[in-house]
Design a protein around this motif. Sequence first.
Motif, mmCIF file in Angstrom:
data_model
loop_
_atom_site.group_PDB
_atom_site.id
_atom_site.type_symbol
_atom_site.label_atom_id
_atom_site.label_comp_id
_atom_site.label_asym_id
_atom_site.label_seq_id
_atom_site.Cartn_x
_atom_site.Cartn_y
_atom_site.Cartn_z
ATOM 1 N N MET A 303 0.817 -1.209 0.000
ATOM 2 C CA MET A 303 0.000 0.000 0.000
ATOM 3 C C MET A 303 0.859 1.271 0.000
ATOM 4 N N LYS A 304 2.116 1.161 0.412
ATOM 5 C CA LYS A 304 3.000 2.323 0.451
ATOM 6 C C LYS A 304 3.642 2.630 -0.901
ATOM 7 N N GLY A 305 3.225 1.906 -1.948
ATOM 8 C CA GLY A 305 3.721 2.211 -3.293
ATOM 9 C C GLY A 305 5.112 1.697 -3.579
ATOM 10 N N LEU A 306 5.550 0.699 -2.831
ATOM 11 C CA LEU A 306 6.935 0.240 -2.971
ATOM 12 C C LEU A 306 7.165 -0.564 -4.243
ATOM 13 N N ASP A 307 6.080 -1.035 -4.881
ATOM 14 C CA ASP A 307 6.258 -1.695 -6.183
ATOM 15 C C ASP A 307 6.801 -0.712 -7.216
ATOM 16 N N ARG A 310 10.538 -0.424 -6.497
ATOM 17 C CA ARG A 310 11.259 -1.617 -6.986
ATOM 18 C C ARG A 310 11.443 -1.545 -8.496
ATOM 19 N N TYR A 311 10.382 -1.158 -9.193
ATOM 20 C CA TYR A 311 10.397 -1.190 -10.658
ATOM 21 C C TYR A 311 11.406 -0.207 -11.238
ATOM 22 N N ILE A 312 11.578 0.929 -10.590
ATOM 23 C CA ILE A 312 12.368 2.016 -11.178
ATOM 24 C C ILE A 312 13.592 2.357 -10.320
ATOM 25 N N PHE A 313 13.979 1.471 -9.386
ATOM 26 C CA PHE A 313 15.036 1.814 -8.435
ATOM 27 C C PHE A 313 16.352 2.153 -9.140
ATOM 28 N N ASP A 314 16.716 1.369 -10.158
ATOM 29 C CA ASP A 314 17.969 1.651 -10.870
ATOM 30 C C ASP A 314 17.917 3.017 -11.540
ATOM 31 N N LEU A 370 10.552 10.131 0.090
ATOM 32 C CA LEU A 370 9.752 9.544 -0.983
ATOM 33 C C LEU A 370 8.554 8.797 -0.384
ATOM 34 N N MET A 371 7.331 9.206 -0.779
ATOM 35 C CA MET A 371 6.082 8.567 -0.322
ATOM 36 C C MET A 371 5.150 8.372 -1.525
ATOM 37 N N PRO A 372 5.351 7.306 -2.295
ATOM 38 C CA PRO A 372 4.545 7.102 -3.511
ATOM 39 C C PRO A 372 3.317 6.227 -3.253
ATOM 40 N N SER A 373 2.606 6.445 -2.175
ATOM 41 C CA SER A 373 1.580 5.529 -1.686
ATOM 42 C C SER A 373 0.462 5.271 -2.700
ATOM 43 N N LYS A 374 -0.006 4.016 -2.720
ATOM 44 C CA LYS A 374 -1.230 3.682 -3.453
ATOM 45 C C LYS A 374 -2.412 4.374 -2.797
ATOM 46 N N SER A 375 -2.433 4.272 -1.469
ATOM 47 C CA SER A 375 -3.484 4.905 -0.676
ATOM 48 C C SER A 375 -2.846 5.385 0.616
ATOM 49 N N GLU A 376 -3.218 6.557 1.080
ATOM 50 C CA GLU A 376 -2.647 7.114 2.309
ATOM 51 C C GLU A 376 -3.738 7.925 3.010
ATOM 52 N N PRO A 377 -4.408 7.331 4.008
ATOM 53 C CA PRO A 377 -5.501 8.044 4.688
ATOM 54 C C PRO A 377 -5.103 9.445 5.133
ATOM 55 N N CYS A 378 -3.928 9.558 5.744
ATOM 56 C CA CYS A 378 -3.425 10.886 6.109
ATOM 57 C C CYS A 378 -1.936 10.962 5.829
ATOM 58 N N GLY A 412 3.673 25.852 -3.151
ATOM 59 C CA GLY A 412 4.308 24.537 -3.144
ATOM 60 C C GLY A 412 5.202 24.305 -1.934
ATOM 61 N N ASN A 413 5.197 23.043 -1.452
ATOM 62 C CA ASN A 413 6.087 22.651 -0.346
ATOM 63 C C ASN A 413 6.673 21.265 -0.568
ATOM 64 N N GLY A 414 6.615 20.774 -1.794
ATOM 65 C CA GLY A 414 7.166 19.464 -2.117
ATOM 66 C C GLY A 414 6.975 19.174 -3.588
ATOM 67 N N PHE A 415 7.017 17.890 -3.942
ATOM 68 C CA PHE A 415 6.859 17.465 -5.329
ATOM 69 C C PHE A 415 5.771 16.395 -5.378
ATOM 70 N N THR A 416 4.891 16.487 -6.353
ATOM 71 C CA THR A 416 3.782 15.544 -6.427
ATOM 72 C C THR A 416 3.683 14.921 -7.818
ATOM 73 N N PHE A 417 3.068 13.732 -7.868
ATOM 74 C CA PHE A 417 2.674 13.115 -9.134
ATOM 75 C C PHE A 417 1.320 12.462 -8.914
ATOM 76 N N LYS A 418 0.542 12.318 -9.976
ATOM 77 C CA LYS A 418 -0.864 11.956 -9.824
ATOM 78 C C LYS A 418 -1.139 10.469 -10.016
ATOM 79 N N THR A 419 -0.746 9.931 -11.147
ATOM 80 C CA THR A 419 -1.098 8.552 -11.461
ATOM 81 C C THR A 419 -0.156 7.571 -10.764
ATOM 82 N N TYR A 420 -0.661 6.375 -10.518
ATOM 83 C CA TYR A 420 0.161 5.346 -9.877
ATOM 84 C C TYR A 420 1.022 4.688 -10.953
ATOM 85 N N ASN A 421 2.115 5.369 -11.264
ATOM 86 C CA ASN A 421 2.969 4.976 -12.375
ATOM 87 C C ASN A 421 4.423 5.242 -12.004
ATOM 88 N N ALA A 422 5.279 4.250 -12.233
ATOM 89 C CA ALA A 422 6.673 4.355 -11.802
ATOM 90 C C ALA A 422 7.415 5.479 -12.524
#
Length: 473
Positions: A303-307, A310-314, A370-378, A412-422
Motif C-alpha cells: 500500500m505504500k507504493g513500494l512496487d 522496486r520497478y524504477i530503483f535503478d 519519498l512517499m509514492p503511496s497507493k493509498s494514504e488516509p493521512c 508549493g512545499n514538495g513534489f507531487t505526481f498523480k497517477t500510480y505509475n513508476a
Amino acid sequence: MKILYVASEAVPFIASGGLADVAGSLPKALNKNGMECCVVIPFYSGIKEELKQKAEYVKYFYVPLGWRNQYCGLFKYELDGVTYYMLDNEYYFKRSSIYGYFDDAERFMFFSKAVLEMLVNIDFCPDIISCNDWQTAMIPVFLNIFYRNVEKLRYVRTTFTIHNIAYQGRFDLQIAKDIAGIPDRYLSMVEYDKDINMMKGAIEQADMITTVSPTYSHEILDSWYGFGLDRILREKQYKLCGILNGIDTDTHNPMKDPNIYEKFSAKNLKGKAKNKECLQRDLGLEIDPNKPIICIISRLVAMKGLDLVRYIFDGIMAQDVQFVILGTGDYLYESFFNEMGIKYKGKVAFRNEFSQPLSKKIYASSDILLMPSKSEPCGLAQMIALQYGTLPIVRETGGLCDSIKDLGGENGNGFTFKTYNAHDMLDAVIRAVDLYRHKPEWEKAVKKSMQSDFSWESSAKQYIDMYKRVLEN
C-alpha cells in the motif's frame, strides 16, 4: 464539552503506528482549546515500565461479555493536562504485541464493553465518546444495544474515526452471538457480507463518521479505496467528513530534538548539513555533501507504493543520489532493499527495524522523502519531514494530496505526481534532484517549506466544530 477519546494505542505509552501519535496529541490540543478530553487505552504489559509504575490504581469492576463476566482493573495517569485511563485484564492484554492474535475480536470487544462499564463506575461522564478504528468500533453498537437504558449514558453521543479502512475487524458472524452476546434482532447492525464487520457496525451506529483527511473521506466512497465498505459509506455519506491530522510540533522540532546530531532551524541550515555528514558516516554511505539523500521511512507493504520503487530503483540511482530506507514489513520488500544495499554499497543503506531516534536522524539528515503511496488516509511522515527541512515527493492521494502541494505552484512545499505509475514518480524524483543541484533555489524552497503549519491547532478546532454539530443534532 467533555470528550472521552478511545484508542487501542497512544504515545507515549505504547505505539505501533500513526493512531498512537494522534491519540497522544489531539486530546492535548483539544484541552488547550477549552475542552475536557480524557483518553482510555488498554493496559498492555508492553507499556513502558516507568509509566506503568506511575499509574494510579483506581478500582476494579466486572465486564459482561456474552455469557462471561470478566475482571477489569482501572488505572489512571495524568500527563500534559490529559487524564489517561488504562483498562487492565492480563488474559487479554498481557501479550508480547498489541495486535495479531487469534482472539483479537474477543480482546477488543472486551475493551469496548469495558469502556462503557468504566463510565458506569466512575464520576466522569462525557458528552461524546470519540472512537477510533475497528478496535473500538463496537462501542457505538454496545452503547445503543445495552446501555441506552442507563440514565448516565442515555444522551451520550459517539463519533467514529476511520484511520485506515483496510482494517475493518471482520470475523465469523458467530462471534457476535457467542462473544458479544448480541441478540438476533440486532445482528443486522454488525452483519456485512455474512460476517461480523465491526467497522460497519460503527459506521451505521455512530452519530458522525470522520476520516483523517478530507480527500480520503471522498476516496473511500469509491470501490477501489473502500475495501467493500463503500456501499454502506455512500448510504451514510450525510454523516461523513474528513479532518486532516496534525503533528506534535514540539516533539518534531529540529531546534529542540535531542535525537538528532545537531540542532538547526529554517533561519540557519548549517546544522542540517552537519546532520547529513554524521548520518552518512553512521550508515556507511560515501561522505559527500553534494549528493542528495532520498529516504523512505515506512512500513514496507504494498500500500505504500513500494512496487513503483522496486520497478524504477535503478533509474532513481542513476540520478547520482544516495538512498536510505528504514522500516519493517513484507519479506518481498525487505529482501529487495537488502539486495540494493549490497548492490549499491556506499550509496544505499537499509535498516530493517523501526527506531524512533534513528527515524529522527534520517528526517533531519535527508534532503528528500519519498512517499509514492497507493493509498494514504493521512500520512504523518511528509509533515514530519517538512519540519526537518526534507522535501517530500508524494503521490496525490488521501492526506498526501491535502498536505503537499507541488513546488511548481504558488504555495508549493514538495513534489507531487498523480497517477500510480513508476515513470511519473521518477519524473518527480528527477525534478527534485534537478532543483537540489541549484543550491540557492533549493535552500529557498527548504526554508519556505519549513514554515508549513501542521500543528494540531487548526485540526483541533475542526474537531471541536464537528463535536458541536453532533451535540446540536
